[in-house]
Write an enzyme that holds these catalytic residues in place. Structure first.
Site, PDB file in Angstrom:
ATOM      1  N   ILE A  69      73.709  36.122  54.195  1.00  0.00           N
ATOM      2  CA  ILE A  69      72.839  36.735  53.179  1.00  0.00           C
ATOM      3  C   ILE A  69      73.562  37.886  52.488  1.00  0.00           C
ATOM      4  CG2 ILE A  69      70.631  37.891  52.770  1.00  0.00           C
ATOM      5  CD1 ILE A  69      69.599  36.484  55.352  1.00  0.00           C
ATOM      6  N   THR A 127      74.643  46.123  68.503  1.00  0.00           N
ATOM      7  CA  THR A 127      74.737  46.117  67.034  1.00  0.00           C
ATOM      8  C   THR A 127      73.385  46.391  66.392  1.00  0.00           C
ATOM      9  OG1 THR A 127      76.686  44.734  66.885  1.00  0.00           O
ATOM     10  CG2 THR A 127      75.151  44.596  65.049  1.00  0.00           C
ATOM     11  N   THR A 150      63.365  40.703  59.841  1.00  0.00           N
ATOM     12  CA  THR A 150      63.030  39.286  59.950  1.00  0.00           C
ATOM     13  C   THR A 150      61.552  39.075  60.271  1.00  0.00           C
ATOM     14  OG1 THR A 150      63.431  37.351  61.345  1.00  0.00           O
ATOM     15  CG2 THR A 150      63.798  39.465  62.373  1.00  0.00           C
ATOM     16  N   ASP A 151      61.051  37.890  59.949  1.00  0.00           N
ATOM     17  CA  ASP A 151      59.667  37.565  60.314  1.00  0.00           C
ATOM     18  C   ASP A 151      59.503  37.374  61.827  1.00  0.00           C
ATOM     19  OD1 ASP A 151      60.982  35.113  60.594  1.00  0.00           O
ATOM     20  OD2 ASP A 151      59.659  33.997  59.241  1.00  0.00           O
ATOM     21  N   GLU A 152      60.626  37.194  62.539  1.00  0.00           N
ATOM     22  CA  GLU A 152      60.526  36.899  63.980  1.00  0.00           C
ATOM     23  C   GLU A 152      59.948  38.059  64.778  1.00  0.00           C
ATOM     24  OE1 GLU A 152      63.719  34.850  65.816  1.00  0.00           O
ATOM     25  OE2 GLU A 152      64.132  33.639  64.042  1.00  0.00           O
ATOM     26  N   TYR A 191      66.911  38.560  70.406  1.00  0.00           N
ATOM     27  CA  TYR A 191      67.225  38.832  68.993  1.00  0.00           C
ATOM     28  C   TYR A 191      66.048  39.538  68.315  1.00  0.00           C
ATOM     29  CZ  TYR A 191      67.357  37.987  63.946  1.00  0.00           C
ATOM     30  OH  TYR A 191      67.285  38.135  62.586  1.00  0.00           O
ATOM     31  N   SER A 192      64.860  38.916  68.397  1.00  0.00           N
ATOM     32  CA  SER A 192      63.739  39.499  67.654  1.00  0.00           C
ATOM     33  C   SER A 192      63.328  40.849  68.242  1.00  0.00           C
ATOM     34  CB  SER A 192      62.552  38.539  67.563  1.00  0.00           C
ATOM     35  OG  SER A 192      62.158  38.081  68.820  1.00  0.00           O
ATOM     36  N   LYS A 195      65.653  43.365  66.766  1.00  0.00           N
ATOM     37  CA  LYS A 195      65.311  43.649  65.360  1.00  0.00           C
ATOM     38  C   LYS A 195      64.032  44.504  65.298  1.00  0.00           C
ATOM     39  CE  LYS A 195      67.043  42.385  62.021  1.00  0.00           C
ATOM     40  NZ  LYS A 195      68.172  42.913  61.202  1.00  0.00           N
ATOM     41  N   ASN A 250      66.242  31.780  55.911  1.00  0.00           N
ATOM     42  CA  ASN A 250      67.015  31.539  54.678  1.00  0.00           C
ATOM     43  C   ASN A 250      67.859  30.288  54.833  1.00  0.00           C
ATOM     44  OD1 ASN A 250      67.903  34.695  53.158  1.00  0.00           O
ATOM     45  ND2 ASN A 250      66.081  34.224  54.350  1.00  0.00           N
TER      46      ASN A 250
HETATM   47  P1  NAD Z   1      75.067  36.640  59.590  1.00  0.00           P
HETATM   48  O1  NAD Z   1      75.196  36.504  61.064  1.00  0.00           O
HETATM   49  O2  NAD Z   1      75.469  35.506  58.705  1.00  0.00           O
HETATM   50  O3  NAD Z   1      75.902  37.910  59.090  1.00  0.00           O
HETATM   51  C1  NAD Z   1      75.887  39.125  59.796  1.00  0.00           C
HETATM   52  C2  NAD Z   1      77.064  39.954  59.293  1.00  0.00           C
HETATM   53  O4  NAD Z   1      77.050  41.204  60.009  1.00  0.00           O
HETATM   54  C3  NAD Z   1      78.438  39.315  59.549  1.00  0.00           C
HETATM   55  O5  NAD Z   1      79.239  39.401  58.403  1.00  0.00           O
HETATM   56  C4  NAD Z   1      79.017  40.142  60.690  1.00  0.00           C
HETATM   57  O6  NAD Z   1      80.439  40.214  60.656  1.00  0.00           O
HETATM   58  C5  NAD Z   1      78.382  41.494  60.442  1.00  0.00           C
HETATM   59  N1  NAD Z   1      78.295  42.288  61.676  1.00  0.00           N
HETATM   60  C6  NAD Z   1      77.823  41.871  62.877  1.00  0.00           C
HETATM   61  N2  NAD Z   1      77.951  42.861  63.782  1.00  0.00           N
HETATM   62  C7  NAD Z   1      78.487  43.927  63.130  1.00  0.00           C
HETATM   63  C8  NAD Z   1      78.838  45.237  63.509  1.00  0.00           C
HETATM   64  N3  NAD Z   1      78.685  45.668  64.778  1.00  0.00           N
HETATM   65  N4  NAD Z   1      79.349  46.088  62.581  1.00  0.00           N
HETATM   66  C9  NAD Z   1      79.521  45.667  61.292  1.00  0.00           C
HETATM   67  N5  NAD Z   1      79.226  44.417  60.878  1.00  0.00           N
HETATM   68  C10 NAD Z   1      78.712  43.558  61.784  1.00  0.00           C
HETATM   69  O7  NAD Z   1      73.565  37.063  59.336  1.00  0.00           O
HETATM   70  P2  NAD Z   1      72.573  36.708  58.131  1.00  0.00           P
HETATM   71  O8  NAD Z   1      71.900  35.452  58.442  1.00  0.00           O
HETATM   72  O9  NAD Z   1      73.289  36.882  56.856  1.00  0.00           O
HETATM   73  O10 NAD Z   1      71.519  37.883  58.312  1.00  0.00           O
HETATM   74  C11 NAD Z   1      71.715  39.147  57.692  1.00  0.00           C
HETATM   75  C12 NAD Z   1      70.550  40.059  58.018  1.00  0.00           C
HETATM   76  O11 NAD Z   1      69.336  39.469  57.555  1.00  0.00           O
HETATM   77  C13 NAD Z   1      70.352  40.313  59.501  1.00  0.00           C
HETATM   78  O12 NAD Z   1      69.954  41.643  59.665  1.00  0.00           O
HETATM   79  C14 NAD Z   1      69.243  39.360  59.902  1.00  0.00           C
HETATM   80  O13 NAD Z   1      68.517  39.862  60.995  1.00  0.00           O
HETATM   81  C15 NAD Z   1      68.421  39.346  58.636  1.00  0.00           C
HETATM   82  N6  NAD Z   1      67.638  38.118  58.385  1.00  0.00           N
HETATM   83  C16 NAD Z   1      68.244  36.893  58.417  1.00  0.00           C
HETATM   84  C17 NAD Z   1      67.498  35.747  58.100  1.00  0.00           C
HETATM   85  C18 NAD Z   1      68.126  34.373  58.092  1.00  0.00           C
HETATM   86  O14 NAD Z   1      67.404  33.393  57.946  1.00  0.00           O
HETATM   87  N7  NAD Z   1      69.425  34.236  58.215  1.00  0.00           N
HETATM   88  C19 NAD Z   1      66.147  35.877  57.791  1.00  0.00           C
HETATM   89  C20 NAD Z   1      65.557  37.152  57.796  1.00  0.00           C
HETATM   90  C21 NAD Z   1      66.321  38.262  58.078  1.00  0.00           C
HETATM   91  O1  DAU Z   2      62.915  33.523  60.711  1.00  0.00           O
HETATM   92  C1  DAU Z   2      64.033  34.260  60.319  1.00  0.00           C
HETATM   93  C2  DAU Z   2      65.174  33.974  61.271  1.00  0.00           C
HETATM   94  O2  DAU Z   2      65.631  32.658  60.972  1.00  0.00           O
HETATM   95  C3  DAU Z   2      66.314  34.973  61.168  1.00  0.00           C
HETATM   96  O3  DAU Z   2      65.853  36.238  61.547  1.00  0.00           O
HETATM   97  C4  DAU Z   2      67.485  34.547  62.057  1.00  0.00           C
HETATM   98  O4  DAU Z   2      68.574  35.431  61.871  1.00  0.00           O
HETATM   99  C5  DAU Z   2      67.899  33.149  61.670  1.00  0.00           C
HETATM  100  O5  DAU Z   2      68.926  32.694  62.516  1.00  0.00           O
HETATM  101  C6  DAU Z   2      66.707  32.192  61.745  1.00  0.00           C
HETATM  102  O6  DAU Z   2      66.287  32.006  63.125  1.00  0.00           O
HETATM  103  P1  DAU Z   2      65.836  30.563  63.681  1.00  0.00           P
HETATM  104  O7  DAU Z   2      65.981  30.575  65.139  1.00  0.00           O
HETATM  105  O8  DAU Z   2      64.529  30.161  63.103  1.00  0.00           O
HETATM  106  O9  DAU Z   2      66.984  29.660  62.957  1.00  0.00           O
HETATM  107  P2  DAU Z   2      67.853  28.443  63.509  1.00  0.00           P
HETATM  108  O10 DAU Z   2      68.555  27.864  62.312  1.00  0.00           O
HETATM  109  O11 DAU Z   2      68.673  28.819  64.683  1.00  0.00           O
HETATM  110  O12 DAU Z   2      66.748  27.405  63.987  1.00  0.00           O
HETATM  111  C7  DAU Z   2      65.765  26.903  63.101  1.00  0.00           C
HETATM  112  C8  DAU Z   2      64.841  25.995  63.906  1.00  0.00           C
HETATM  113  O13 DAU Z   2      65.574  24.821  64.296  1.00  0.00           O
HETATM  114  C9  DAU Z   2      64.347  26.603  65.195  1.00  0.00           C
HETATM  115  O14 DAU Z   2      63.031  26.153  65.453  1.00  0.00           O
HETATM  116  C10 DAU Z   2      65.295  26.064  66.263  1.00  0.00           C
HETATM  117  C11 DAU Z   2      65.641  24.697  65.724  1.00  0.00           C
HETATM  118  N1  DAU Z   2      67.006  24.202  66.050  1.00  0.00           N
HETATM  119  C12 DAU Z   2      68.066  25.018  65.801  1.00  0.00           C
HETATM  120  C13 DAU Z   2      69.347  24.594  66.053  1.00  0.00           C
HETATM  121  C14 DAU Z   2      70.517  25.493  65.809  1.00  0.00           C
HETATM  122  C15 DAU Z   2      67.170  22.904  66.510  1.00  0.00           C
HETATM  123  O15 DAU Z   2      66.207  22.146  66.698  1.00  0.00           O
HETATM  124  N2  DAU Z   2      68.449  22.475  66.761  1.00  0.00           N
HETATM  125  C16 DAU Z   2      69.545  23.273  66.572  1.00  0.00           C
HETATM  126  O16 DAU Z   2      70.689  22.814  66.854  1.00  0.00           O
END
Ligand code: NAD
Ligand code: DAU
Length: 351
Positions: free
Chosen positions: A14, A102, A132-134, A157-158, A161, A187
């Site tokens: 993101i 972290t 996050t919504d989690e 994780y959640s 957060k 996302n």
């Molecule tokens: P990501 O894992 O793709 O990226 C995380 C980034 O943070 C990486 O570039 C990593 O190198 C950096 N990082 C990790 N530890 C660090 C540290 N100690 N110091 C400096 N940098 C560090 O994550 P993402 O999916 O892009 O998520 C970004 C943010 O959005 C997170 O805070 C996550 O909780 C939140 N979020 C993600 C989602 C999702 O669906 N991916 C949804 C809602 C909220």
């Molecule tokens: O809701 C927001 C969150 O969404 C963010 O805060 C997290 O950073 C992000 O990783 C994501 O968490 P989820 O656990 O929902 O995402 P993930 O892609 O890991 O899994 C999505 C759903 O799919 C979940 O119900 C678990 C399931 N899953 C996941 C993987 C990796 C599978 O069934 N098989 C898999 O191999």
């Protein structure tokens, strides 16, 4: 430069979309991307903007307090958009420690640095925490998470957060730090590390490997295209009210198994396979421990107050996403290193 903005985690999924949006849209801002480049951080996400004069990358770890102090001293930031985090639920189950360090301690370091360097003169300053919504826990068949839903995090994780969210709010109440928070749903889009469901499934389908579905595949997530999240972040950073929280979501709930069937259909078309061919790769595997059943975000507050809304239908976004991964083979191959193979083996083969 009219403003200097620190974006943490800008080399991640993101964060890289947010950095790209800001350096392109705000030529008069200086954007400093601070990232530790963990396994999830990848500067290849940002090669197109790497040489922009209003962009600078700084490698560093938010858990390192003296390093964080040094960059606040050096840049005199006007604002912080904090995305850096350990973000993968499965990894938090096997190794919670990194998430505590972290997501909690790293966030506290940033809060302390902002408080100390802004010295109580908070005019024009902003600390924006991305969450996050989690944190709200898991829903039954009905209802949605609103900004007033009580926190009930259920994975390491959640919980990490949620803890950071509480600390951010505590710094506002105690020290008047001007903070704003958003809690977003799942996302999807280009540049996502292929340990998360959608890119993992695309990669496996492409390579004729089984698609691991946890449990019965009935869990529900609310999916949002990553550029829509980046646009919301831009809006909240500039127009959100201090002390407020905004929920961001796609109003787009899918059971995992239904999503994977849809993805398989798209992949069949793109790869010239017979309809139904990719779906044969679906394999039900052991469920995630404590697997949250359903997330759904009510995003009416940000829609009404700031005029944000998602721009894409899911099918269109999913097709764009598939195209991105198929067009960016080098990006994907560079990530699928020995370490990824080792993670994959431990997560899926040995369990
Ligand atoms: P990501 O894992 O793709 O990226 C995380 C980034 O943070 C990486 O570039 C990593 O190198 C950096 N990082 C990790 N530890 C660090 C540290 N100690 N110091 C400096 N940098 C560090 O994550 P993402 O999916 O892009 O998520 C970004 C943010 O959005 C997170 O805070 C996550 O909780 C939140 N979020 C993600 C989602 C999702 O669906 N991916 C949804 C809602 C909220
Ligand atoms: O809701 C927001 C969150 O969404 C963010 O805060 C997290 O950073 C992000 O990783 C994501 O968490 P989820 O656990 O929902 O995402 P993930 O892609 O890991 O899994 C999505 C759903 O799919 C979940 O119900 C678990 C399931 N899953 C996941 C993987 C990796 C599978 O069934 N098989 C898999 O191999």
């Amino acid at each position: 430069m009219s403003k200097t903005v620190l974006i943490t985690g800008g080399a991640g999924f993101i964060g890289s979309h947010v950095v790209r949006l800001f350096v392109n849209k705000y030529a008069d801002y200086k954007i400093v991307n601070l990232d530790a480049l963990t396994y999830a951080g990848n500067l290849e996400n940002l090669t197109d903007v790497a040489n922009y004069s209003n962009y600078e990358f700084v490698k560093g770890d938010i858990t390192d307090i003296s390093f964080i102090n040094s960059i606040f001293e050096k840049y005199n930031f006007d604002g912080v958009i904090h995305l850096a985090a350990e973000s993968h639920v499965d990894r938090s189950i096997s190794d919670p420690g990194a998430f505590i360090n972290t997501n909690i301690l790293g966030t506290v370091n940033l809060l302390n640095a902002a408080r100390n360097y802004w010295k109580g003169n908070f005019k024009g300053k902003r600390f924006y925490h991305i969450s996050t919504d989690e944190v709200y826990g898991s829903l039954g068949d009905d209802g949605m998470f609103t900004e007033d839903t009580s926190y009930d995090p259920r994975s390491p994780y959640s919980a990490s957060k949620a803890s950071s969210d509480h600390l951010v709010r505590a710094y506002m109440h105690t020290y008047k730090l001007p903070v704003v928070l958003t809690n977003c749903s799942n996302n999807y889009g280009g540049n996502q590390f292929p340990e998360k469901l959608i890119p993992l499934a695309i990669n496996n389908i492409k390579n004729n490997k089984s698609i691991p579905i946890y449990g019965k595949g009935k869990n529900i997530r609310d999916w949002l295209f990553v550029n829509d999240h980046a646009n919301a972040i831009d809006l909240v950073y500039h127009k959100g009210k201090n002390g407020e929280t905004y929920n961001i979501g796609g109003n787009n709930e899918w059971q995992n198994i239904q999503l994977i069937y849809k993805l398989c259909e798209i992949m069949d078309l793109k790869l010239g396979r017979e309809n139904g061919e990719s779906a044969k790769l679906i394999t039900f595997v052991k469920d995630r421990a404590g697997h949250d059943m359903r997330y759904a975000i009510d995003s009416s507050k940000i829609q009404k107050e700031l005029g944000w809304k998602p721009s894409l239908e899911f099918e269109e976004g999913l097709e764009k996403t598939v195209d991105w991964y198929l067009d960016n083979e080098t990006w994907l191959n560079n990530i699928l290193s020995g370490k990824y193979e080792q993670y994959y083996e431990e997560q899926y083969v040995k369990r």
